[in-house]
Design an enzyme around this catalytic site. Structure first.
Site, PDB file in Angstrom:
ATOM      1  N   HIS A 131       0.835  -1.192   0.000  1.00 36.22           N
ATOM      2  CA  HIS A 131       0.000   0.000   0.000  1.00 36.22           C
ATOM      3  C   HIS A 131       0.876   1.251   0.000  1.00 36.22           C
ATOM      4  O   HIS A 131       2.079   1.181   0.238  1.00 36.22           O
ATOM      5  CB  HIS A 131      -0.936   0.033   1.212  1.00 36.22           C
ATOM      6  CG  HIS A 131      -2.162  -0.811   1.043  1.00 36.22           C
ATOM      7  ND1 HIS A 131      -2.209  -2.146   1.385  1.00 36.22           N
ATOM      8  CD2 HIS A 131      -3.391  -0.496   0.565  1.00 36.22           C
ATOM      9  CE1 HIS A 131      -3.408  -2.621   1.122  1.00 36.22           C
ATOM     10  NE2 HIS A 131      -4.150  -1.644   0.632  1.00 36.22           N
ATOM     11  N   LYS A 135      -0.835   4.797   4.547  1.00 32.32           N
ATOM     12  CA  LYS A 135      -1.777   3.863   5.182  1.00 32.32           C
ATOM     13  C   LYS A 135      -1.342   3.611   6.624  1.00 32.32           C
ATOM     14  O   LYS A 135      -0.189   3.282   6.889  1.00 32.32           O
ATOM     15  CB  LYS A 135      -1.850   2.550   4.407  1.00 32.32           C
ATOM     16  CG  LYS A 135      -2.918   1.601   4.949  1.00 32.32           C
ATOM     17  CD  LYS A 135      -3.225   0.490   3.985  1.00 32.32           C
ATOM     18  CE  LYS A 135      -4.305  -0.432   4.530  1.00 32.32           C
ATOM     19  NZ  LYS A 135      -5.571   0.289   4.816  1.00 32.32           N
TER      20      LYS A 135
END
EC number: 1.17.1.8
Length: 234
Positions: A131, A135
């Site tokens: 990600h 995040k």
């Protein structure tokens, strides 16, 4: 449909655009700088906030009798608290670790593959999730959902992101600039290697799924998942 956005970060802004394109109205854009004023006008609340405020956001909406769609991850140790509140208030709540249609199909594929692979002990299962660097939670909620499906179908007992034990599903967590989300599940043996992978190109799929779930939940009572929205129950 009148929507309260509980969380107005990158995902909230994409959800807003897609909701407006589908003819809906935004009555609240809740972030750290404002209050819940306007929530009472909403037909549904969509929570894409932060783990630290998710329970408050969801609880407040449920206490107002407003159905909630939540895509915030990292707060699930309090899930049963929300579940009890929803039942007490005869309300509606839907949590999804990922609202993308493709990911929810990927969940089904992962579950079926784990069921098949359970009896082939020469294959060692592991996972990878990638990600963007902003995040907050590690591993992702999607990765946890994938790992739990493997655990439910095999002799694995837990997942781990470091120092895995023999009975753990190891999740290799990576954070790289501008990656919306990539999830892979591996089965490796001495003779071959099996991989299934889902790659998100952008946030559009997540946002569209959340809006579709919001449209679906109107008028319903209970605890739901994207399986209900997409009619994926076996």
């Amino acid at each position: 449909m009148k929507i309260a956005l509980l969380g107005y970060g990158k995902m909230g802004k994409v959800i807003e655009r897609i909701a407006l394109e589908r003819g809906h109205e935004i009555v609240l854009k809740k972030d750290e700088h404002n209050t819940f004023d306007g929530l009472e006008k909403a037909d549904v609340a969509i929570d894409f906030s932060a783990p630290s405020v998710a329970v408050e956001n969801i609880s407040t909406a449920i206490n107002h009798g407003i159905p909630v769609i939540s895509g915030t991850t990292g707060w699930l140790e309090n899930y049963h608290q929300i579940e009890r509140l929803c039942n007490e208030k005869n309300a509606a709540f839907l949590y999804g670790s990922n609202f993308s249609l493709g990911v929810n199909l990927f969940f089904e594929l992962n579950d079926y593959l784990a069921k098949m692979m359970a009896k082939f002990k020469d294959y060692k299962v592991s996972m990878e999730e990638i990600h963007h660097i902003h995040k907050l939670d590690k591993p992702s909620g999607t990765a946890i959902s994938l790992a739990n499906a493997v655990i439910n179908r095999t002799d694995k007992n837990n997942w781990a992101i470091e120092n895995p034990k023999e009975d753990d599903v190891f999740i290799d967590v990576k954070r790289i600039d501008d990656v919306p989300g990539t999830h892979s599940v591996f089965y490796n043996s001495d003779v071959d290697f099996i991989e299934i992978k889902h790659v998100a190109h952008n946030r559009e799929g997540f946002a569209l799924g959340a809006v579709i779930a919001s449209e679906w939940i109107i008028g319903k009572k209970g605890i739901f998942s994207m399986k209900d929205v997409l009619d994926l129950h076996k």
